[in-house]
Write an enzyme that holds these catalytic residues in place. Structure first.
Site, PDB file in Angstrom:
ATOM      1  N   LEU A   1       0.868  -1.281   0.103  1.00 48.62           N
ATOM      2  CA  LEU A   1       0.104  -0.005  -0.003  1.00 48.62           C
ATOM      3  C   LEU A   1       0.754   1.231  -0.082  1.00 48.62           C
ATOM      4  O   LEU A   1       1.901   1.298   0.554  1.00 48.62           O
ATOM      5  CB  LEU A   1      -1.011  -0.147   1.066  1.00 48.62           C
ATOM      6  CG  LEU A   1      -1.720  -1.250   1.270  1.00 48.62           C
ATOM      7  CD1 LEU A   1      -2.830  -1.118   2.482  1.00 48.62           C
ATOM      8  CD2 LEU A   1      -2.687  -1.326   0.119  1.00 48.62           C
TER       9      LEU A   1
ATOM     10  N   HIS B   1      -3.353   4.355  -2.588  1.00 49.17           N
ATOM     11  CA  HIS B   1      -4.326   3.502  -1.761  1.00 49.17           C
ATOM     12  C   HIS B   1      -4.990   3.979  -0.845  1.00 49.17           C
ATOM     13  O   HIS B   1      -6.257   3.986  -0.275  1.00 49.17           O
ATOM     14  CB  HIS B   1      -3.924   2.053  -1.183  1.00 49.17           C
ATOM     15  CG  HIS B   1      -3.050   1.268  -2.013  1.00 49.17           C
ATOM     16  ND1 HIS B   1      -2.049   1.252  -2.585  1.00 49.17           N
ATOM     17  CD2 HIS B   1      -3.722   0.263  -3.252  1.00 49.17           C
ATOM     18  CE1 HIS B   1      -1.710   0.427  -3.558  1.00 49.17           C
ATOM     19  NE2 HIS B   1      -2.816  -0.183  -3.957  1.00 49.17           N
TER      20      HIS B   1
ATOM     21  N   GLN C   1      -9.138  -0.950 -16.082  1.00 50.42           N
ATOM     22  CA  GLN C   1      -9.540  -1.522 -15.052  1.00 50.42           C
ATOM     23  C   GLN C   1     -11.053  -0.979 -14.604  1.00 50.42           C
ATOM     24  O   GLN C   1     -11.752  -1.581 -14.413  1.00 50.42           O
ATOM     25  CB  GLN C   1      -8.685  -1.636 -13.907  1.00 50.42           C
ATOM     26  CG  GLN C   1      -9.156  -2.348 -12.673  1.00 50.42           C
ATOM     27  CD  GLN C   1      -8.221  -2.658 -11.727  1.00 50.42           C
ATOM     28  OE1 GLN C   1      -7.368  -3.574 -11.842  1.00 50.42           O
ATOM     29  NE2 GLN C   1      -7.945  -1.936 -10.764  1.00 50.42           N
TER      30      GLN C   1
ATOM     31  N   SER D   1       2.608   0.617  -6.751  1.00 49.28           N
ATOM     32  CA  SER D   1       3.401  -0.142  -6.167  1.00 49.28           C
ATOM     33  C   SER D   1       4.696  -0.576  -6.625  1.00 49.28           C
ATOM     34  O   SER D   1       5.638  -0.824  -6.365  1.00 49.28           O
ATOM     35  CB  SER D   1       2.693  -1.700  -5.671  1.00 49.28           C
ATOM     36  OG  SER D   1       1.355  -1.252  -5.171  1.00 49.28           O
TER      37      SER D   1
HETATM   38  O1  PAF Z   1      -5.752  -2.804  -8.931  1.00 54.46           O
HETATM   39  C1  PAF Z   1      -5.556  -3.786  -8.319  1.00 54.46           C
HETATM   40  O2  PAF Z   1      -4.908  -3.836  -7.408  1.00 54.46           O
HETATM   41  C2  PAF Z   1      -6.023  -5.091  -8.737  1.00 54.46           C
HETATM   42  O3  PAF Z   1      -6.107  -5.092  -9.882  1.00 54.46           O
HETATM   43  C3  PAF Z   1      -7.387  -5.543  -8.102  1.00 54.46           C
HETATM   44  C4  PAF Z   1      -8.570  -4.487  -8.413  1.00 54.46           C
HETATM   45  C5  PAF Z   1      -7.152  -5.364  -6.423  1.00 54.46           C
HETATM   46  C6  PAF Z   1      -7.718  -6.968  -8.389  1.00 54.46           C
HETATM   47  O4  PAF Z   1      -6.844  -7.874  -8.070  1.00 54.46           O
END
Ligand code: PAF
Length: 284
Positions: free
Chosen positions: A33, A37, A153, A186
């Site tokens: 993190l 995050h 995503q 990260s």
């Molecule tokens: O963005 C991320 O960290 C990952 O792709 C997720 C959404 C946790 C799915 O594993």
């Protein structure tokens, strides 16, 4: 704050929260993190009575086993960080809890998963869509919070929640940047100090194109070209793509509208793949 390892226990906790009429805000993560995050967690705290963060390095979204092996993992330090941010539960399952023996069901969002990151990382978004579906199904949150840095995503998760009829509102949070402009990730930890400095060129190029957009440039190829030209100047940076697309459909645009488009970039520096994007016309 409690750390939960088993899916059934997590589901029973969230059932109880719902019986108590508590709203649940959920932040899915793979750990390691950083401030990016934490911005998601802060948004979750504003939205939900209870905040749940999952930490799970999802094997099905890695198409390179070396990338999976070297992904940073440190549950203790992640948990210490989250405890300070008022998180109620960390869901940190083992791979066999998410993918039990004989697991054979995958989720694939057609049309949004093939381009951009999907072209370079075959199977990646099938893994993401599958794990996000599993997590949403276990937790059934009122809100799930995602970062805009992972723009493709985000588009995929929005579409899958709509298509699968999940009763979860997807909330997006703008990208948090290091002082140099580099998007928090990260993966930045894997960069040498020199490469980390070099990587700030990505946002500098995007920002230049954003300024051109704000000054009236609406030709998508010109904006794309501007970013490509700026980034091809550094021979230690390998550009994968620059694309000006609709942020929801990910379709290429020719003439950029006043809102709704973004310029997305992927590049490799020192063997580390980095992505970033700027949304054009936010708030206009
Ligand atoms: O963005 C991320 O960290 C990952 O792709 C997720 C959404 C946790 C799915 O594993």
């Amino acid at each position: 704050m409690e750390i939960i390892n088993r899916r059934q226990r997590m589901a029973s906790i969230t059932r109880k929260l719902r019986r108590e009429n508590k709203t649940i805000a959920f932040v899915p993560t793979m750990g390691a993190l950083h401030e990016g995050h934490l911005a998601l967690v802060q948004e979750a705290s504003k939205r939900g009575d209870a905040v749940i963060v999952s930490i799970f390095v999802n094997p099905t979204q890695f198409n390179d086993p070396k990338d999976l092996a070297r992904y940073p993992r440190d549950l203790a330090s992640d948990a210490a960080m989250l405890a300070e941010f008022g998180v109620d539960y960390i869901y940190a399952p083992e791979p066999h809890d998410i993918y039990p023996e004989g697991f054979a069901t995958y989720v694939y969002v057609e049309g949004l998963s093939e381009s951009l990151e999907g072209a370079s990382r075959p199977g990646h978004f099938r893994g993401v869509a599958t794990v996000v579906t599993l997590l949403l199904n276990t937790i059934r949150p009122d809100f799930a919070i995602f970062g805009e840095k992972d723009a493709q995503q985000l588009a995929i998760v929005k579409r899958l929640t709509r298509d699968m009829g999940f009763d979860t509102e997807i909330i997006s949070v703008p990208t948090i940047r290091e002082p140099s402009g580099l998007a928090m990730s990260s993966r930045n930890e894997l960069l040498s100090p020199e490469d980390r400095a070099r990587a700030s060129a990505i946002y500098a190029a995007l920002h230049m194109a954003e300024n051109a957009f704000n000054s009236g440039e609406r030709n998508a190829s010109k904006l794309t070209q501007m970013v490509e030209n700026a980034l091809s100047a550094d021979s230690d940076l390998t550009l994968d793509y620059v694309a000006t697309v609709n942020a929801d459909t990910l379709e290429m645009v020719e003439k950029v509208g006043d809102t709704g488009s973004m310029i997305a970039v992927a590049a490799k520096i020192g063997g580390v793949r980095l992505i970033d994007n700027v949304r054009l016309g936010r708030g206009q």
